[in-house]
Write an enzyme that holds these catalytic residues in place. Structure first.
Site, PDB file in Angstrom:
ATOM      1  N   GLY A   7     -20.420  19.779  -2.498  1.00 43.21           N
ATOM      2  CA  GLY A   7     -21.146  20.866  -3.168  1.00 43.21           C
ATOM      3  C   GLY A   7     -20.290  22.073  -3.495  1.00 43.21           C
ATOM      4  O   GLY A   7     -19.168  22.201  -3.013  1.00 43.21           O
ATOM      5  N   ALA A  25      -6.299  18.944  10.232  1.00 42.66           N
ATOM      6  CA  ALA A  25      -7.593  19.001  10.937  1.00 42.66           C
ATOM      7  C   ALA A  25      -7.999  17.596  11.346  1.00 42.66           C
ATOM      8  O   ALA A  25      -8.545  16.836  10.558  1.00 42.66           O
ATOM      9  CB  ALA A  25      -8.659  19.601  10.025  1.00 42.66           C
ATOM     10  N   ASP A  28     -10.029  21.138  -3.790  1.00 37.47           N
ATOM     11  CA  ASP A  28     -11.299  20.562  -3.328  1.00 37.47           C
ATOM     12  C   ASP A  28     -11.939  19.826  -4.487  1.00 37.47           C
ATOM     13  O   ASP A  28     -11.875  20.296  -5.627  1.00 37.47           O
ATOM     14  CB  ASP A  28     -12.237  21.680  -2.807  1.00 37.47           C
ATOM     15  N   GLY A  72     -15.134  23.728   1.716  1.00 43.08           N
ATOM     16  CA  GLY A  72     -16.097  23.205   2.691  1.00 43.08           C
ATOM     17  C   GLY A  72     -16.456  24.244   3.747  1.00 43.08           C
ATOM     18  O   GLY A  72     -16.124  25.426   3.628  1.00 43.08           O
ATOM     19  N   PHE A  73     -17.129  23.776   4.767  1.00 48.37           N
ATOM     20  CA  PHE A  73     -17.643  24.666   5.819  1.00 48.37           C
ATOM     21  C   PHE A  73     -16.487  25.383   6.554  1.00 48.37           C
ATOM     22  O   PHE A  73     -16.332  26.608   6.457  1.00 48.37           O
ATOM     23  CB  PHE A  73     -18.505  23.823   6.770  1.00 48.37           C
ATOM     24  N   ILE A  74     -15.643  24.636   7.243  1.00 43.06           N
ATOM     25  CA  ILE A  74     -14.573  25.284   8.021  1.00 43.06           C
ATOM     26  C   ILE A  74     -13.526  25.864   7.068  1.00 43.06           C
ATOM     27  O   ILE A  74     -13.030  26.980   7.262  1.00 43.06           O
ATOM     28  CB  ILE A  74     -13.911  24.279   8.999  1.00 43.06           C
ATOM     29  N   LYS A 131      -8.803   9.191  11.219  1.00 43.69           N
ATOM     30  CA  LYS A 131      -8.167  10.429  11.714  1.00 43.69           C
ATOM     31  C   LYS A 131      -6.971  10.080  12.602  1.00 43.69           C
ATOM     32  O   LYS A 131      -5.932  10.736  12.536  1.00 43.69           O
ATOM     33  CB  LYS A 131      -9.190  11.276  12.491  1.00 43.69           C
ATOM     34  N   LEU A 165      -7.571  20.076   5.373  1.00 44.99           N
ATOM     35  CA  LEU A 165      -8.924  19.878   5.910  1.00 44.99           C
ATOM     36  C   LEU A 165      -9.767  18.928   5.064  1.00 44.99           C
ATOM     37  O   LEU A 165     -10.845  18.514   5.496  1.00 44.99           O
ATOM     38  CB  LEU A 165      -9.669  21.231   6.026  1.00 44.99           C
ATOM     39  N   TYR A 170     -14.301   6.632  10.893  1.00 46.51           N
ATOM     40  CA  TYR A 170     -13.854   8.017  10.747  1.00 46.51           C
ATOM     41  C   TYR A 170     -12.781   8.329  11.803  1.00 46.51           C
ATOM     42  O   TYR A 170     -11.715   8.879  11.490  1.00 46.51           O
ATOM     43  CB  TYR A 170     -15.066   8.943  10.881  1.00 46.51           C
TER      44      TYR A 170
HETATM   45  N1  NAD Z   1     -17.352  20.079  11.303  1.00 46.40           N
HETATM   46  C1  NAD Z   1     -16.946  19.474  12.406  1.00 46.40           C
HETATM   47  O1  NAD Z   1     -17.674  19.429  13.397  1.00 46.40           O
HETATM   48  C2  NAD Z   1     -15.591  18.823  12.485  1.00 46.40           C
HETATM   49  C3  NAD Z   1     -15.210  18.249  13.714  1.00 46.40           C
HETATM   50  C4  NAD Z   1     -13.967  17.623  13.781  1.00 46.40           C
HETATM   51  C5  NAD Z   1     -13.123  17.600  12.679  1.00 46.40           C
HETATM   52  N2  NAD Z   1     -13.533  18.164  11.502  1.00 46.40           N
HETATM   53  C6  NAD Z   1     -12.630  18.085  10.365  1.00 46.40           C
HETATM   54  O2  NAD Z   1     -12.434  19.391   9.839  1.00 46.40           O
HETATM   55  C7  NAD Z   1     -12.279  19.324   8.416  1.00 46.40           C
HETATM   56  C8  NAD Z   1     -13.285  20.233   7.716  1.00 46.40           C
HETATM   57  O3  NAD Z   1     -14.597  19.823   8.096  1.00 46.40           O
HETATM   58  P1  NAD Z   1     -15.903  20.560   7.532  1.00 46.40           P
HETATM   59  O4  NAD Z   1     -16.917  20.506   8.610  1.00 46.40           O
HETATM   60  O5  NAD Z   1     -15.542  21.847   6.930  1.00 46.40           O
HETATM   61  O6  NAD Z   1     -16.353  19.506   6.438  1.00 46.40           O
HETATM   62  P2  NAD Z   1     -16.822  19.748   4.922  1.00 46.40           P
HETATM   63  O7  NAD Z   1     -17.354  18.432   4.461  1.00 46.40           O
HETATM   64  O8  NAD Z   1     -17.690  20.949   4.825  1.00 46.40           O
HETATM   65  O9  NAD Z   1     -15.442  20.061   4.189  1.00 46.40           O
HETATM   66  C9  NAD Z   1     -14.600  19.069   3.685  1.00 46.40           C
HETATM   67  C10 NAD Z   1     -14.216  19.488   2.282  1.00 46.40           C
HETATM   68  O10 NAD Z   1     -13.337  18.481   1.759  1.00 46.40           O
HETATM   69  C11 NAD Z   1     -13.693  18.245   0.409  1.00 46.40           C
HETATM   70  N3  NAD Z   1     -13.268  16.886   0.054  1.00 46.40           N
HETATM   71  C12 NAD Z   1     -13.779  15.709   0.472  1.00 46.40           C
HETATM   72  N4  NAD Z   1     -13.133  14.680  -0.091  1.00 46.40           N
HETATM   73  C13 NAD Z   1     -12.177  15.220  -0.892  1.00 46.40           C
HETATM   74  C14 NAD Z   1     -11.192  14.669  -1.750  1.00 46.40           C
HETATM   75  N5  NAD Z   1     -11.075  13.352  -1.907  1.00 46.40           N
HETATM   76  N6  NAD Z   1     -10.375  15.515  -2.419  1.00 46.40           N
HETATM   77  C15 NAD Z   1     -10.504  16.862  -2.293  1.00 46.40           C
HETATM   78  N7  NAD Z   1     -11.437  17.432  -1.503  1.00 46.40           N
HETATM   79  C16 NAD Z   1     -12.252  16.622  -0.804  1.00 46.40           C
HETATM   80  C17 NAD Z   1     -15.200  18.407   0.359  1.00 46.40           C
HETATM   81  O11 NAD Z   1     -15.673  18.686  -0.951  1.00 46.40           O
HETATM   82  C18 NAD Z   1     -15.410  19.574   1.327  1.00 46.40           C
HETATM   83  O12 NAD Z   1     -15.417  20.808   0.646  1.00 46.40           O
HETATM   84  C19 NAD Z   1     -12.435  17.840   8.052  1.00 46.40           C
HETATM   85  O13 NAD Z   1     -11.161  17.268   7.983  1.00 46.40           O
HETATM   86  C20 NAD Z   1     -13.194  17.270   9.218  1.00 46.40           C
HETATM   87  O14 NAD Z   1     -12.961  15.891   9.362  1.00 46.40           O
HETATM   88  C21 NAD Z   1     -14.744  18.775  11.383  1.00 46.40           C
END
Ligand code: NAD
Length: 315
Positions: A41, A121, A36, A15-17, A151, A79, A147
């Site tokens: 995607g 996360a 993942d 994912g993104f982070i 968390k 994450l 959500y």
């Molecule tokens: N982006 C933000 O602003 C933000 C803010 C607070 C917390 N977070 C937390 O940080 C983490 C990463 O966030 P992000 O922005 O990179 O989101 P993201 O959606 O880009 O990444 C999440 C990844 O988890 C994978 N995923 C989802 N469900 C799954 C499953 N059942 N099994 C395996 N993989 C699975 C997705 O394919 C994705 O690659 C998450 O836990 C999110 O809740 C993000």
């Protein structure tokens, strides 16, 4: 402090982070694997494969399927999640399955495999909305949407897995993360990525409510650096810490900066406010500064410029 020469497992690493975190861990000589299910995607797959990361395409809600990937690991960065409040409102059952049961599966496997450390996360969504106070780690929590509830529930599991089983868990509450590679074109995309996309295309920018809702928009590189510092620290076992930028900005302010920075002719299209959307969630980052000795290095202007230039170079 750095994490070096360790075996790291990053759930949600595509994912993104997670992809930024994975890259940085690799750059410090760590052996990194990723679980993942690619539900958001496969756009980062090539980059991860090129970095030599081992990829397990698997779903964290299926404990027997993911069990082998927890063997011989030092640190877990968890994450994987159904990210975003509005997705959880559309599908609260699946949100709970991934964000609560999925986390519990990972915690259980971490204990079964005697893993040294478990970094979770979490999100500013565990807090309710506030008007005057800054959100600090010790305050009462009242999430506004499924959500946030998921968390928070997962945070409690992290805490009791430390208290009961001695698993060294650390909970990181991320606040509105943005930066290169965040997807702007998907449903419920983060506002910065979405508005850069729309601005570059000269399309309308839908602001929900009056745009005066404020966020501590946090640049992904700062978030990743703080995450790795937390994993390297022994001061946060069983504990929780806010990971955020220093200052709040309104959505309207950020929108105007994006329009100006992209020289766009896009117009703002005001829409009714979204349910479960806090008006403010100002972060108190004293603990980040004192316990981890970390201050964010990317103020909004700098982070926005880097995000826009990276999105332009991809187009
Ligand atoms: N982006 C933000 O602003 C933000 C803010 C607070 C917390 N977070 C937390 O940080 C983490 C990463 O966030 P992000 O922005 O990179 O989101 P993201 O959606 O880009 O990444 C999440 C990844 O988890 C994978 N995923 C989802 N469900 C799954 C499953 N059942 N099994 C395996 N993989 C699975 C997705 O394919 C994705 O690659 C998450 O836990 C999110 O809740 C993000």
């Amino acid at each position: 402090m750095q994490v070096k020469n360790k075996k790291c497992l990053v759930t949600g690493g595509a994912g993104f982070i997670g992809s930024h975190l994975t890259e940085e861990l690799v750059s410090f000589g760590n052996e990194v694997s990723v679980i993942d299910d690619f539900s958001t995607g496969k756009h980062n797959l090539k980059l991860l494969t090129a970095a030599g990361v081992k990829i397990h395409e698997s779903d964290i809600t299926n404990i027997s399927q993911i069990e082998p990937f927890f063997r011989d690991i030092d640190i877990i960065f968890h994450l994987a999640a159904m990210n975003r409040a509005q997705r959880g409102i559309s599908d609260p059952l699946r949100c709970n399955e991934i964000n609560v049961t999925g986390t519990l599966n990972c915690l259980k496997l971490a204990v079964d495999n005697s893993i040294d450390k478990f970094i979770f996360a979490s999100s500013s969504s565990v807090y309710g909305s506030v008007t005057n106070n800054k959100l600090d780690e010790e305050m009462d929590l009242k999430p506004l949407n499924p959500y946030g509830v998921g968390k928070l529930s997962a945070e409690h599991y992290c805490r009791i897995f430390y208290e009961i089983f001695g698993l060294k868990t650390t909970i990181l509450r991320y606040f509105s993360v943005y930066g290169p590679r965040q997807q702007g074109g998907i449903d419920h995309a983060g506002v910065i990525a979405k508005f850069i996309n729309l601005s570059l295309a000269g399309r309308k920018l839908p602001i929900y409510g009056n745009g005066l809702q404020k966020r501590n928009f946090s640049y992904v590189k700062d978030v990743v650096d703080a995450t790795i510092l937390a994993a390297a620290s022994d001061n946060l076992n069983g504990d929780v810490i806010n990971i955020a930028s220093e200052k709040e900005y309104s959505v309207l302010d950020v929108t105007n900066r994006i329009i100006s920075e992209t020289s766009s002719e896009s117009e703002i299209d005001y829409q009714p406010p979204l349910a479960g959307d806090p008006s403010r969630n100002p972060a108190n980052i004293n603990k980040l500064k004192t316990v981890l000795n970390f201050s964010p290095k990317h103020p909004l202007n700098k982070g926005l410029k880097q995000t826009i230039s990276s999105m332009l170079s991809r187009n």
